[in-house]
Design an enzyme around this catalytic site. Structure first.
Site, PDB file in Angstrom:
ATOM      1  N   HIS A 131     -26.835 -75.258 -53.804  1.00  0.00           N
ATOM      2  CA  HIS A 131     -26.839 -75.630 -55.220  1.00  0.00           C
ATOM      3  C   HIS A 131     -28.263 -75.589 -55.773  1.00  0.00           C
ATOM      4  O   HIS A 131     -29.229 -75.477 -55.026  1.00  0.00           O
ATOM      5  CB  HIS A 131     -26.258 -77.033 -55.415  1.00  0.00           C
ATOM      6  CG  HIS A 131     -24.770 -77.079 -55.320  1.00  0.00           C
ATOM      7  ND1 HIS A 131     -24.108 -77.159 -54.118  1.00  0.00           N
ATOM      8  CD2 HIS A 131     -23.803 -77.041 -56.279  1.00  0.00           C
ATOM      9  CE1 HIS A 131     -22.798 -77.182 -54.337  1.00  0.00           C
ATOM     10  NE2 HIS A 131     -22.590 -77.104 -55.631  1.00  0.00           N
ATOM     11  N   LYS A 135     -29.793 -80.857 -57.997  1.00  0.00           N
ATOM     12  CA  LYS A 135     -28.640 -81.624 -57.487  1.00  0.00           C
ATOM     13  C   LYS A 135     -29.133 -82.754 -56.589  1.00  0.00           C
ATOM     14  O   LYS A 135     -29.990 -82.537 -55.720  1.00  0.00           O
ATOM     15  CB  LYS A 135     -27.679 -80.715 -56.730  1.00  0.00           C
ATOM     16  CG  LYS A 135     -26.383 -81.415 -56.338  1.00  0.00           C
ATOM     17  CD  LYS A 135     -25.328 -80.428 -55.897  1.00  0.00           C
ATOM     18  CE  LYS A 135     -24.038 -81.121 -55.482  1.00  0.00           C
ATOM     19  NZ  LYS A 135     -23.433 -81.878 -56.584  1.00  0.00           N
ATOM     20  N   GLY A 141     -19.879 -82.472 -53.415  1.00  0.00           N
ATOM     21  CA  GLY A 141     -18.485 -82.910 -53.493  1.00  0.00           C
ATOM     22  C   GLY A 141     -17.532 -81.806 -53.084  1.00  0.00           C
ATOM     23  O   GLY A 141     -16.491 -82.054 -52.460  1.00  0.00           O
TER      24      GLY A 141
END
Length: 242
Positions: A131, A135, A141
């Site tokens: 990511h 983040k 998640g």
């Protein structure tokens, strides 16, 4: 046409959802952000979407329950106490909680579950994700969602069968463990791969998010689907009917 209220309206996902609503049959009922209460928003919405922060979840669940409106939760970084609160709220309202609202990721999780159910635990499972540099939680998640899909297929608890943060002299890999690796950098919206590594062969199931709008479109579809459902806890798989 649904009136969708956005909790976390000034965040990346909140702004993306608002943009999707501008070009959809649905409308934005309003939005709240940091330190703002969601109860008034809940009363004027057909459904709420929550992409705020774990610390706000309890109050947001209460607002949805008090107003009797469905709630889609896309907030990540949740712990066991959050899931217990979601289960409790699901006795009164429809609640959809997911680590990823992408329809493609939802299908990927389904494929991971199918593969894990058919391959024995001598096939090692590794979940790799990357990511953007901003983040704050890891594993993502979505990575946890994919790990849970594999664990469920093997009838084990992910919390007791996962490995992450390997460094130094770690020893041999535990049989049946589900491994996680997190990469951070640049502006990556989200890349996820689940690797099944067997004897002299590997299977890799992957998904790449090219733009945050895929999550926003999935969130809008999931939120609209929740309207009129019976109280309970739902997933994006329910939205796709898989």
């Amino acid at each position: 046409m649904a009136r969708i209220g956005i909790i976390g309206s000034e965040g990346r996902m909140g702004l993306a959802i608002a943009s999707v609503l501008e070009d959809s049959e649905h409308t934005m009922a309003g939005g709240v952000d940091r330190d703002e209460q969601a109860f008034d928003l809940a009363k004027q919405s057909d459904v709420l979407v929550d992409f705020s922060a774990p610390g706000a979840l309890s109050a947001n669940l209460q607002a949805a329950c008090d107003a009797g409106v469905p709630l889609l939760i896309g907030t990540t970084g949740l712990v066991d106490s959050h899931h217990e609160a979601i289960n409790e709220a699901g006795k009164d309202i429809p609640v959809l909680q997911t680590g990823n609202t992408s329809l493609g990721v939802t299908l990927l999780a389904h494929l991971v579950k199918e593969a894990a159910a058919r391959l024995s635990d001598d096939w090692d499972i590794e979940v790799l994700e990357m990511h953007h540099r901003m983040k704050v939680d890891a594993p993502s998640g979505t990575a946890l969602l994919l790990g849970e899909a594999a664990a469920k297929a093997r009838n084990v608890e992910l919390s007791a069968n996962s490995e992450s943060g390997r460094d130094g002299h770690t020893g041999a890999r535990e049989r049946g463990a589900i491994g996680f690796a997190a990469l951070r950098g640049g502006t990556v919206a989200g890349d996820h791969s689940v690797i099944f590594a067997g004897e002299q062969e590997r299977i890799t199931l992957s998904h790449s998010a090219e733009n945050r709008m895929i999550f926003a479109r999935g969130a809008v579809r999931g939120a609209a689907w929740l309207i009129g459902r019976e109280a309970g806890r739902y997933t994006m798989e329910d939205v796709l009917g898989i």
